[in-house]
Write a protein that holds these residues in place. Structure first.
Motif, mmCIF file in Angstrom:
data_model
loop_
_atom_site.group_PDB
_atom_site.id
_atom_site.type_symbol
_atom_site.label_atom_id
_atom_site.label_comp_id
_atom_site.label_asym_id
_atom_site.label_seq_id
_atom_site.Cartn_x
_atom_site.Cartn_y
_atom_site.Cartn_z
ATOM 1 N N ALA A 131 0.823 -1.212 0.000
ATOM 2 C CA ALA A 131 0.000 0.000 0.000
ATOM 3 C C ALA A 131 0.860 1.267 0.000
ATOM 4 O O ALA A 131 0.499 2.263 -0.639
ATOM 5 N N SER A 132 1.995 1.220 0.677
ATOM 6 C CA SER A 132 2.829 2.420 0.780
ATOM 7 C C SER A 132 3.942 2.461 -0.274
ATOM 8 O O SER A 132 4.743 3.398 -0.290
ATOM 9 N N MET A 133 3.961 1.485 -1.167
ATOM 10 C CA MET A 133 4.995 1.418 -2.195
ATOM 11 C C MET A 133 4.917 2.637 -3.112
ATOM 12 O O MET A 133 3.857 3.007 -3.596
ATOM 13 N N GLU A 134 6.047 3.270 -3.322
ATOM 14 C CA GLU A 134 6.106 4.403 -4.246
ATOM 15 C C GLU A 134 6.907 4.029 -5.481
ATOM 16 O O GLU A 134 6.450 4.257 -6.606
ATOM 17 N N GLU A 135 8.075 3.453 -5.282
ATOM 18 C CA GLU A 135 8.912 3.071 -6.418
ATOM 19 C C GLU A 135 8.265 1.902 -7.155
ATOM 20 O O GLU A 135 7.956 0.874 -6.563
ATOM 21 N N GLY A 136 8.022 2.071 -8.429
ATOM 22 C CA GLY A 136 7.426 1.013 -9.248
ATOM 23 C C GLY A 136 5.911 1.022 -9.259
ATOM 24 O O GLY A 136 5.293 0.237 -9.967
ATOM 25 N N ARG A 137 5.290 1.889 -8.466
ATOM 26 C CA ARG A 137 3.826 1.921 -8.378
ATOM 27 C C ARG A 137 3.200 2.275 -9.731
ATOM 28 O O ARG A 137 2.240 1.653 -10.159
ATOM 29 N N GLU A 138 3.747 3.290 -10.394
ATOM 30 C CA GLU A 138 3.185 3.693 -11.680
ATOM 31 C C GLU A 138 3.326 2.570 -12.706
ATOM 32 O O GLU A 138 2.366 2.255 -13.424
ATOM 33 N N GLU A 139 4.496 1.956 -12.789
ATOM 34 C CA GLU A 139 4.723 0.885 -13.760
ATOM 35 C C GLU A 139 3.777 -0.288 -13.515
ATOM 36 O O GLU A 139 3.208 -0.852 -14.450
ATOM 37 N N LEU A 140 3.611 -0.650 -12.252
ATOM 38 C CA LEU A 140 2.721 -1.768 -11.922
ATOM 39 C C LEU A 140 1.270 -1.416 -12.231
ATOM 40 O O LEU A 140 0.536 -2.225 -12.802
ATOM 41 N N LEU A 152 -5.372 -1.804 -1.976
ATOM 42 C CA LEU A 152 -3.987 -1.406 -1.736
ATOM 43 C C LEU A 152 -3.426 -0.599 -2.901
ATOM 44 O O LEU A 152 -2.439 0.111 -2.749
ATOM 45 N N GLY A 153 -4.049 -0.702 -4.034
ATOM 46 C CA GLY A 153 -3.594 -0.041 -5.250
ATOM 47 C C GLY A 153 -4.061 -0.843 -6.439
ATOM 48 O O GLY A 153 -4.787 -1.820 -6.310
ATOM 49 N N GLY A 154 -3.662 -0.409 -7.636
ATOM 50 C CA GLY A 154 -4.079 -1.109 -8.830
ATOM 51 C C GLY A 154 -5.411 -0.576 -9.320
ATOM 52 O O GLY A 154 -5.822 0.530 -8.956
ATOM 53 N N VAL A 155 -6.107 -1.365 -10.138
ATOM 54 C CA VAL A 155 -7.336 -0.888 -10.760
ATOM 55 C C VAL A 155 -8.408 -1.969 -10.791
ATOM 56 O O VAL A 155 -8.120 -3.159 -10.830
ATOM 57 N N VAL A 156 -9.666 -1.491 -10.806
ATOM 58 C CA VAL A 156 -10.821 -2.319 -11.126
ATOM 59 C C VAL A 156 -11.415 -1.656 -12.362
ATOM 60 O O VAL A 156 -11.701 -0.463 -12.353
ATOM 61 N N VAL A 157 -11.569 -2.437 -13.411
ATOM 62 C CA VAL A 157 -11.992 -1.885 -14.688
ATOM 63 C C VAL A 157 -13.279 -2.577 -15.100
ATOM 64 O O VAL A 157 -13.400 -3.804 -15.022
#
Length: 193
Positions: free
Chosen positions: A94-103, A152-157
Motif C-alpha cells: 500500500a505504501s509502495m512508491e517506487e514502481g507503483r506507476e509501472e505496476l 492497496l492499489g491497482g485498478v478495477v476496470v
C-alpha cells in the motif's frame, strides 16, 4: 464281653469317628481357605493388572491430548506469524512508491485487453492513486476514472457494454502470489527445508 466293654468300644469308635470327621473337616477347611486365598490372590492380581492398564490408558490419553494441544498451539503461532507477514506485505504494498506507476500501468494494460475499442470503460482505484490513474488514463481513449475502491492499489476496470469487470488490484495480485507461494513462505519462515 460285658456291657461296659461294648459301651467303651462304641465310645472309642465314636471318638475315632469324630476325630476322623474333625480331621476331614480340618482338611476340607484348609482346602477351602487355600482355594479362597488363591482366588483372592488371582482377583488381586487381576485388579492390579486392570488398574495398571487403566493407568497406562489414562497416561496415553493425557500424553496424546498434550501432544495435540502443543500441535494446535504451534499451528496457531504459525498462523499468527503468517498473518503478521501478510499484513506487513499489505502495508508495504500500500505504501509502495517506487514502481507503483509501472505496476498500475501494467495492470490497466492487462485489463484493457478484455474491452472492445469502442467501449466506454470506467476505472476505479485507491483514493490516494486518483491522480496517478488519471495521468495513466490520458493514454487511453474512452477510459475514465470513475471513483474510489478500498484496495492497496491497482485498478478495477468495468464496462456496461461488455458487462465485464476485471479486478487487477494489488490486493488480487497479492492474493494470487500469497496462495501460490504460501508453502514456500511457510518453509522459509519455519525452516522446513
Amino acid at each position: 464281653m460285658s456291657l461296659d466293654t461294648v459301651v467303651e468300644d462304641i465310645r472309642d469308635e465314636a471318638r475315632a469317628r469324630a476325630e476322623q470327621i474333625r480331621s476331614d473337616a480340618d482338611e476340607r477347611a484348609e482346602g477351602i481357605v487355600a482355594d479362597a486365598e488363591a482366588d483372592a490372590e488371582d482377583i488381586l492380581e487381576e485388579r492390579r493388572q486392570a488398574v495398571q492398564r487403566q493407568i497406562e490408558q489414562e497416561r496415553e490419553q493425557t500424553l496424546s491430548s498434550a501432544k495435540l494441544e502443543a500441535k494446535q498451539m504451534r499451528l496457531e503461532a504459525r498462523r499468527d506469524v503468517l498473518e503478521d507477514v501478510r499484513e506487513t506485505a499489505e502495508q508495504r504494498t500500500a505504501s509502495m512508491e517506487e514502481g507503483r506507476e509501472e505496476l498500475t500501468r501494467a495492470l490497466l494494460e492487462d485489463a484493457a485487453t478484455e474491452f472492445a475499442d469502442d467501449a466506454t470503460v470506467r476505472v476505479y482505484g485507491r483514493a490516494d492513486d486518483e491522480a496517478l490513474i488519471t495521468d495513466i488514463l490520458a493514454d487511453y481513449d474512452d477510459y475514465e476514472f470513475a471513483g474510489e475502491r478500498d484496495c492497496l492499489g491497482g485498478v478495477v476496470v468495468e464496462s456496461d457494454r461488455s458487462r465485464v469487470r476485471v479486478n487487477n488490484t494489488f490486493d488480487s495480485v497479492l492474493d494470487d502470489v500469497w496462495e501460490d507461494n504460501l508453502r514456500e513462505v511457510s518453509s522459509e519462515l519455519f525452516d522446513e527445508r
